[in-house]
Write an enzyme that holds these catalytic residues in place. Structure first.
Site, mmCIF file in Angstrom:
data_model
loop_
_atom_site.group_PDB
_atom_site.id
_atom_site.type_symbol
_atom_site.label_atom_id
_atom_site.label_comp_id
_atom_site.label_asym_id
_atom_site.label_seq_id
_atom_site.Cartn_x
_atom_site.Cartn_y
_atom_site.Cartn_z
ATOM 1 N N GLY A 92 -12.802 -15.594 0.766
ATOM 2 C CA GLY A 92 -13.855 -14.649 0.391
ATOM 3 C C GLY A 92 -15.226 -15.295 0.529
ATOM 4 N N THR A 114 -8.245 -15.097 -0.736
ATOM 5 C CA THR A 114 -9.603 -14.681 -1.058
ATOM 6 C C THR A 114 -10.245 -15.788 -1.907
ATOM 7 O OG1 THR A 114 -8.788 -12.410 -1.071
ATOM 8 C CG2 THR A 114 -10.970 -12.793 -2.003
ATOM 9 N N GLU A 138 3.355 -13.346 -8.640
ATOM 10 C CA GLU A 138 2.821 -13.793 -7.362
ATOM 11 C C GLU A 138 3.202 -15.248 -7.023
ATOM 12 O OE1 GLU A 138 -1.366 -13.005 -7.198
ATOM 13 O OE2 GLU A 138 -1.620 -14.131 -5.351
HETATM 14 P P1 ADP Z 1 -5.369 -12.270 -0.574
HETATM 15 O O1 ADP Z 1 -3.902 -12.387 -0.891
HETATM 16 O O2 ADP Z 1 -6.267 -12.620 -1.709
HETATM 17 O O3 ADP Z 1 -5.715 -10.988 0.120
HETATM 18 P P2 ADP Z 1 -5.179 -13.774 1.918
HETATM 19 O O4 ADP Z 1 -4.258 -14.949 1.932
HETATM 20 O O5 ADP Z 1 -4.696 -12.545 2.616
HETATM 21 O O6 ADP Z 1 -5.653 -13.476 0.442
HETATM 22 O O7 ADP Z 1 -6.567 -14.265 2.562
HETATM 23 C C1 ADP Z 1 -7.717 -13.454 2.631
HETATM 24 C C2 ADP Z 1 -8.732 -14.117 3.547
HETATM 25 O O8 ADP Z 1 -8.200 -14.192 4.872
HETATM 26 C C3 ADP Z 1 -10.042 -13.398 3.697
HETATM 27 O O9 ADP Z 1 -10.949 -13.734 2.661
HETATM 28 C C4 ADP Z 1 -10.525 -13.870 5.072
HETATM 29 O O10 ADP Z 1 -11.241 -15.088 4.969
HETATM 30 C C5 ADP Z 1 -9.246 -14.133 5.831
HETATM 31 N N1 ADP Z 1 -8.858 -13.106 6.816
HETATM 32 C C6 ADP Z 1 -7.950 -13.295 7.821
HETATM 33 N N2 ADP Z 1 -7.809 -12.193 8.584
HETATM 34 C C7 ADP Z 1 -8.632 -11.271 8.069
HETATM 35 C C8 ADP Z 1 -8.938 -9.924 8.425
HETATM 36 N N3 ADP Z 1 -8.354 -9.322 9.472
HETATM 37 N N4 ADP Z 1 -9.813 -9.251 7.659
HETATM 38 C C9 ADP Z 1 -10.393 -9.825 6.604
HETATM 39 N N5 ADP Z 1 -10.159 -11.092 6.225
HETATM 40 C C10 ADP Z 1 -9.294 -11.826 6.937
#
Ligand code: ADP
Length: 266
Positions: free
Chosen positions: A123, A100, A71
């Site tokens: 999160g 998250t 990653e």
């Molecule tokens: P991961 O790679 O851990 O999934 P991301 O970089 O995608 O992490 O970020 C996840 C975070 O983005 C969520 O915790 C939330 O705060 C935010 N987020 C943005 N758009 C959305 C969405 N459509 N649904 C849920 N969370 C979202």
């Protein structure tokens, strides 16, 4: 066709080439089956490179042989690609990925390494917002938060010093949520949301600024889906980074760095 996928804890980010242009799309990780059907239909004969914590789950659903990538490797590769399109690209910088959870890296021309992170991230933004306000939809949170006033929830240095000259900037937060005493009246949903975003933004910034100081760097590049449509978070992070003496760069499409890095590795 080549397809790079970053299957994260909350969102699956996908990058692919169409007419030599990088196309970007995302799906919720909770909709894994739907995402896999979409991939099969759209890319019947593609080569896939997958990264992120849910890589193995995705591969099991895909039932294809795929390239896998670490990653952090993929993220850094994607960030360097996206940075090429920005003016005054820093040569060395702290990279903070607010997903998250939050992960912090040092990136220099001769390599990169993860220096740490914090469990406070996107999160936390979703979880605390839901507990405090019952607003649970991400789009609702980022829409309502800019209307909020943090002063009713957070304790600023200037609140403590009450008119006398404080030894540090009065605008600094002395205590996140520290202004809630006894029965708090008049605090509205947007105020709580703004303060949750303040807590997340100031925590990730503090961790990043300390990393920058420790490694003699001034530029901090911020990425992650927590910034999508989230002008309140972007503002807290940019303002607070500047207040702490470092240079923020909120990378456009930065949340797709892992997927782009995977795409570039095929
Ligand atoms: P991961 O790679 O851990 O999934 P991301 O970089 O995608 O992490 O970020 C996840 C975070 O983005 C969520 O915790 C939330 O705060 C935010 N987020 C943005 N758009 C959305 C969405 N459509 N649904 C849920 N969370 C979202």
């Amino acid at each position: 066709t080549k397809v790079g996928i970053d299957a994260g804890g909350t969102l699956i980010k996908i990058a692919y080439l169409k007419n030599d242009k990088v196309e970007l799309v995302k799906f919720p990780s909770s909709q894994m089956s739907f995402t896999v059907s979409w991939l099969h239909e759209k890319f019947p004969a593609a080569r896939f490179c997958v990264t992120g914590g849910k890589s193995d789950v995705l591969q099991r659903h895909l039932q294809l042989s795929v390239l896998k990538m670490a990653e952090f490797e993929a993220t850094c590769k994607g960030v360097l690609f996206l940075l090429q399109e920005t003016e005054d690209m820093p040569q060395e910088f702290v990279l903070t990925n607010v997903g998250t959870g939050t992960s912090v890296h040092i990136v220099r021309p001769d390599g990169h390494f993860r220096i740490g992170g914090t469990g406070v991230g996107g999160g936390t933004l979703l979880g605390l917002s839901r507990l405090l306000t019952e607003v649970s939809d991400y789009d609702d949170i980022v829409r309502l938060a800019p209307q909020g006033v943090r002063d009713r929830v957070d304790l600023k240095v200037s609140h403590i010093y009450e008119g006398s000259e404080p030894p540090i900037s009065g605008d600094l937060t002395a205590s996140n949520f520290g202004n809630i005493t006894g029965i708090s009246s008049g605090i509205e949903t947007p105020d709580y949301l703004a303060s949750v975003i303040g807590l997340v933004g100031e925590t990730v910034t503090t961790v990043s600024v300390h990393a920058a100081m420790q490694h003699g760097l001034s530029a901090i590049v911020y990425i992650g889906s927590s910034f999508i449509g989230n002008e309140a978070l972007a503002k807290v992070v940019a303002d607070y980074t500047i207040l702490r003496g470092a240079h923020p760069l909120l990378l456009k499409n930065g949340e797709y760095s892992g997927a782009i890095g995977a795409l570039l590795s095929i």
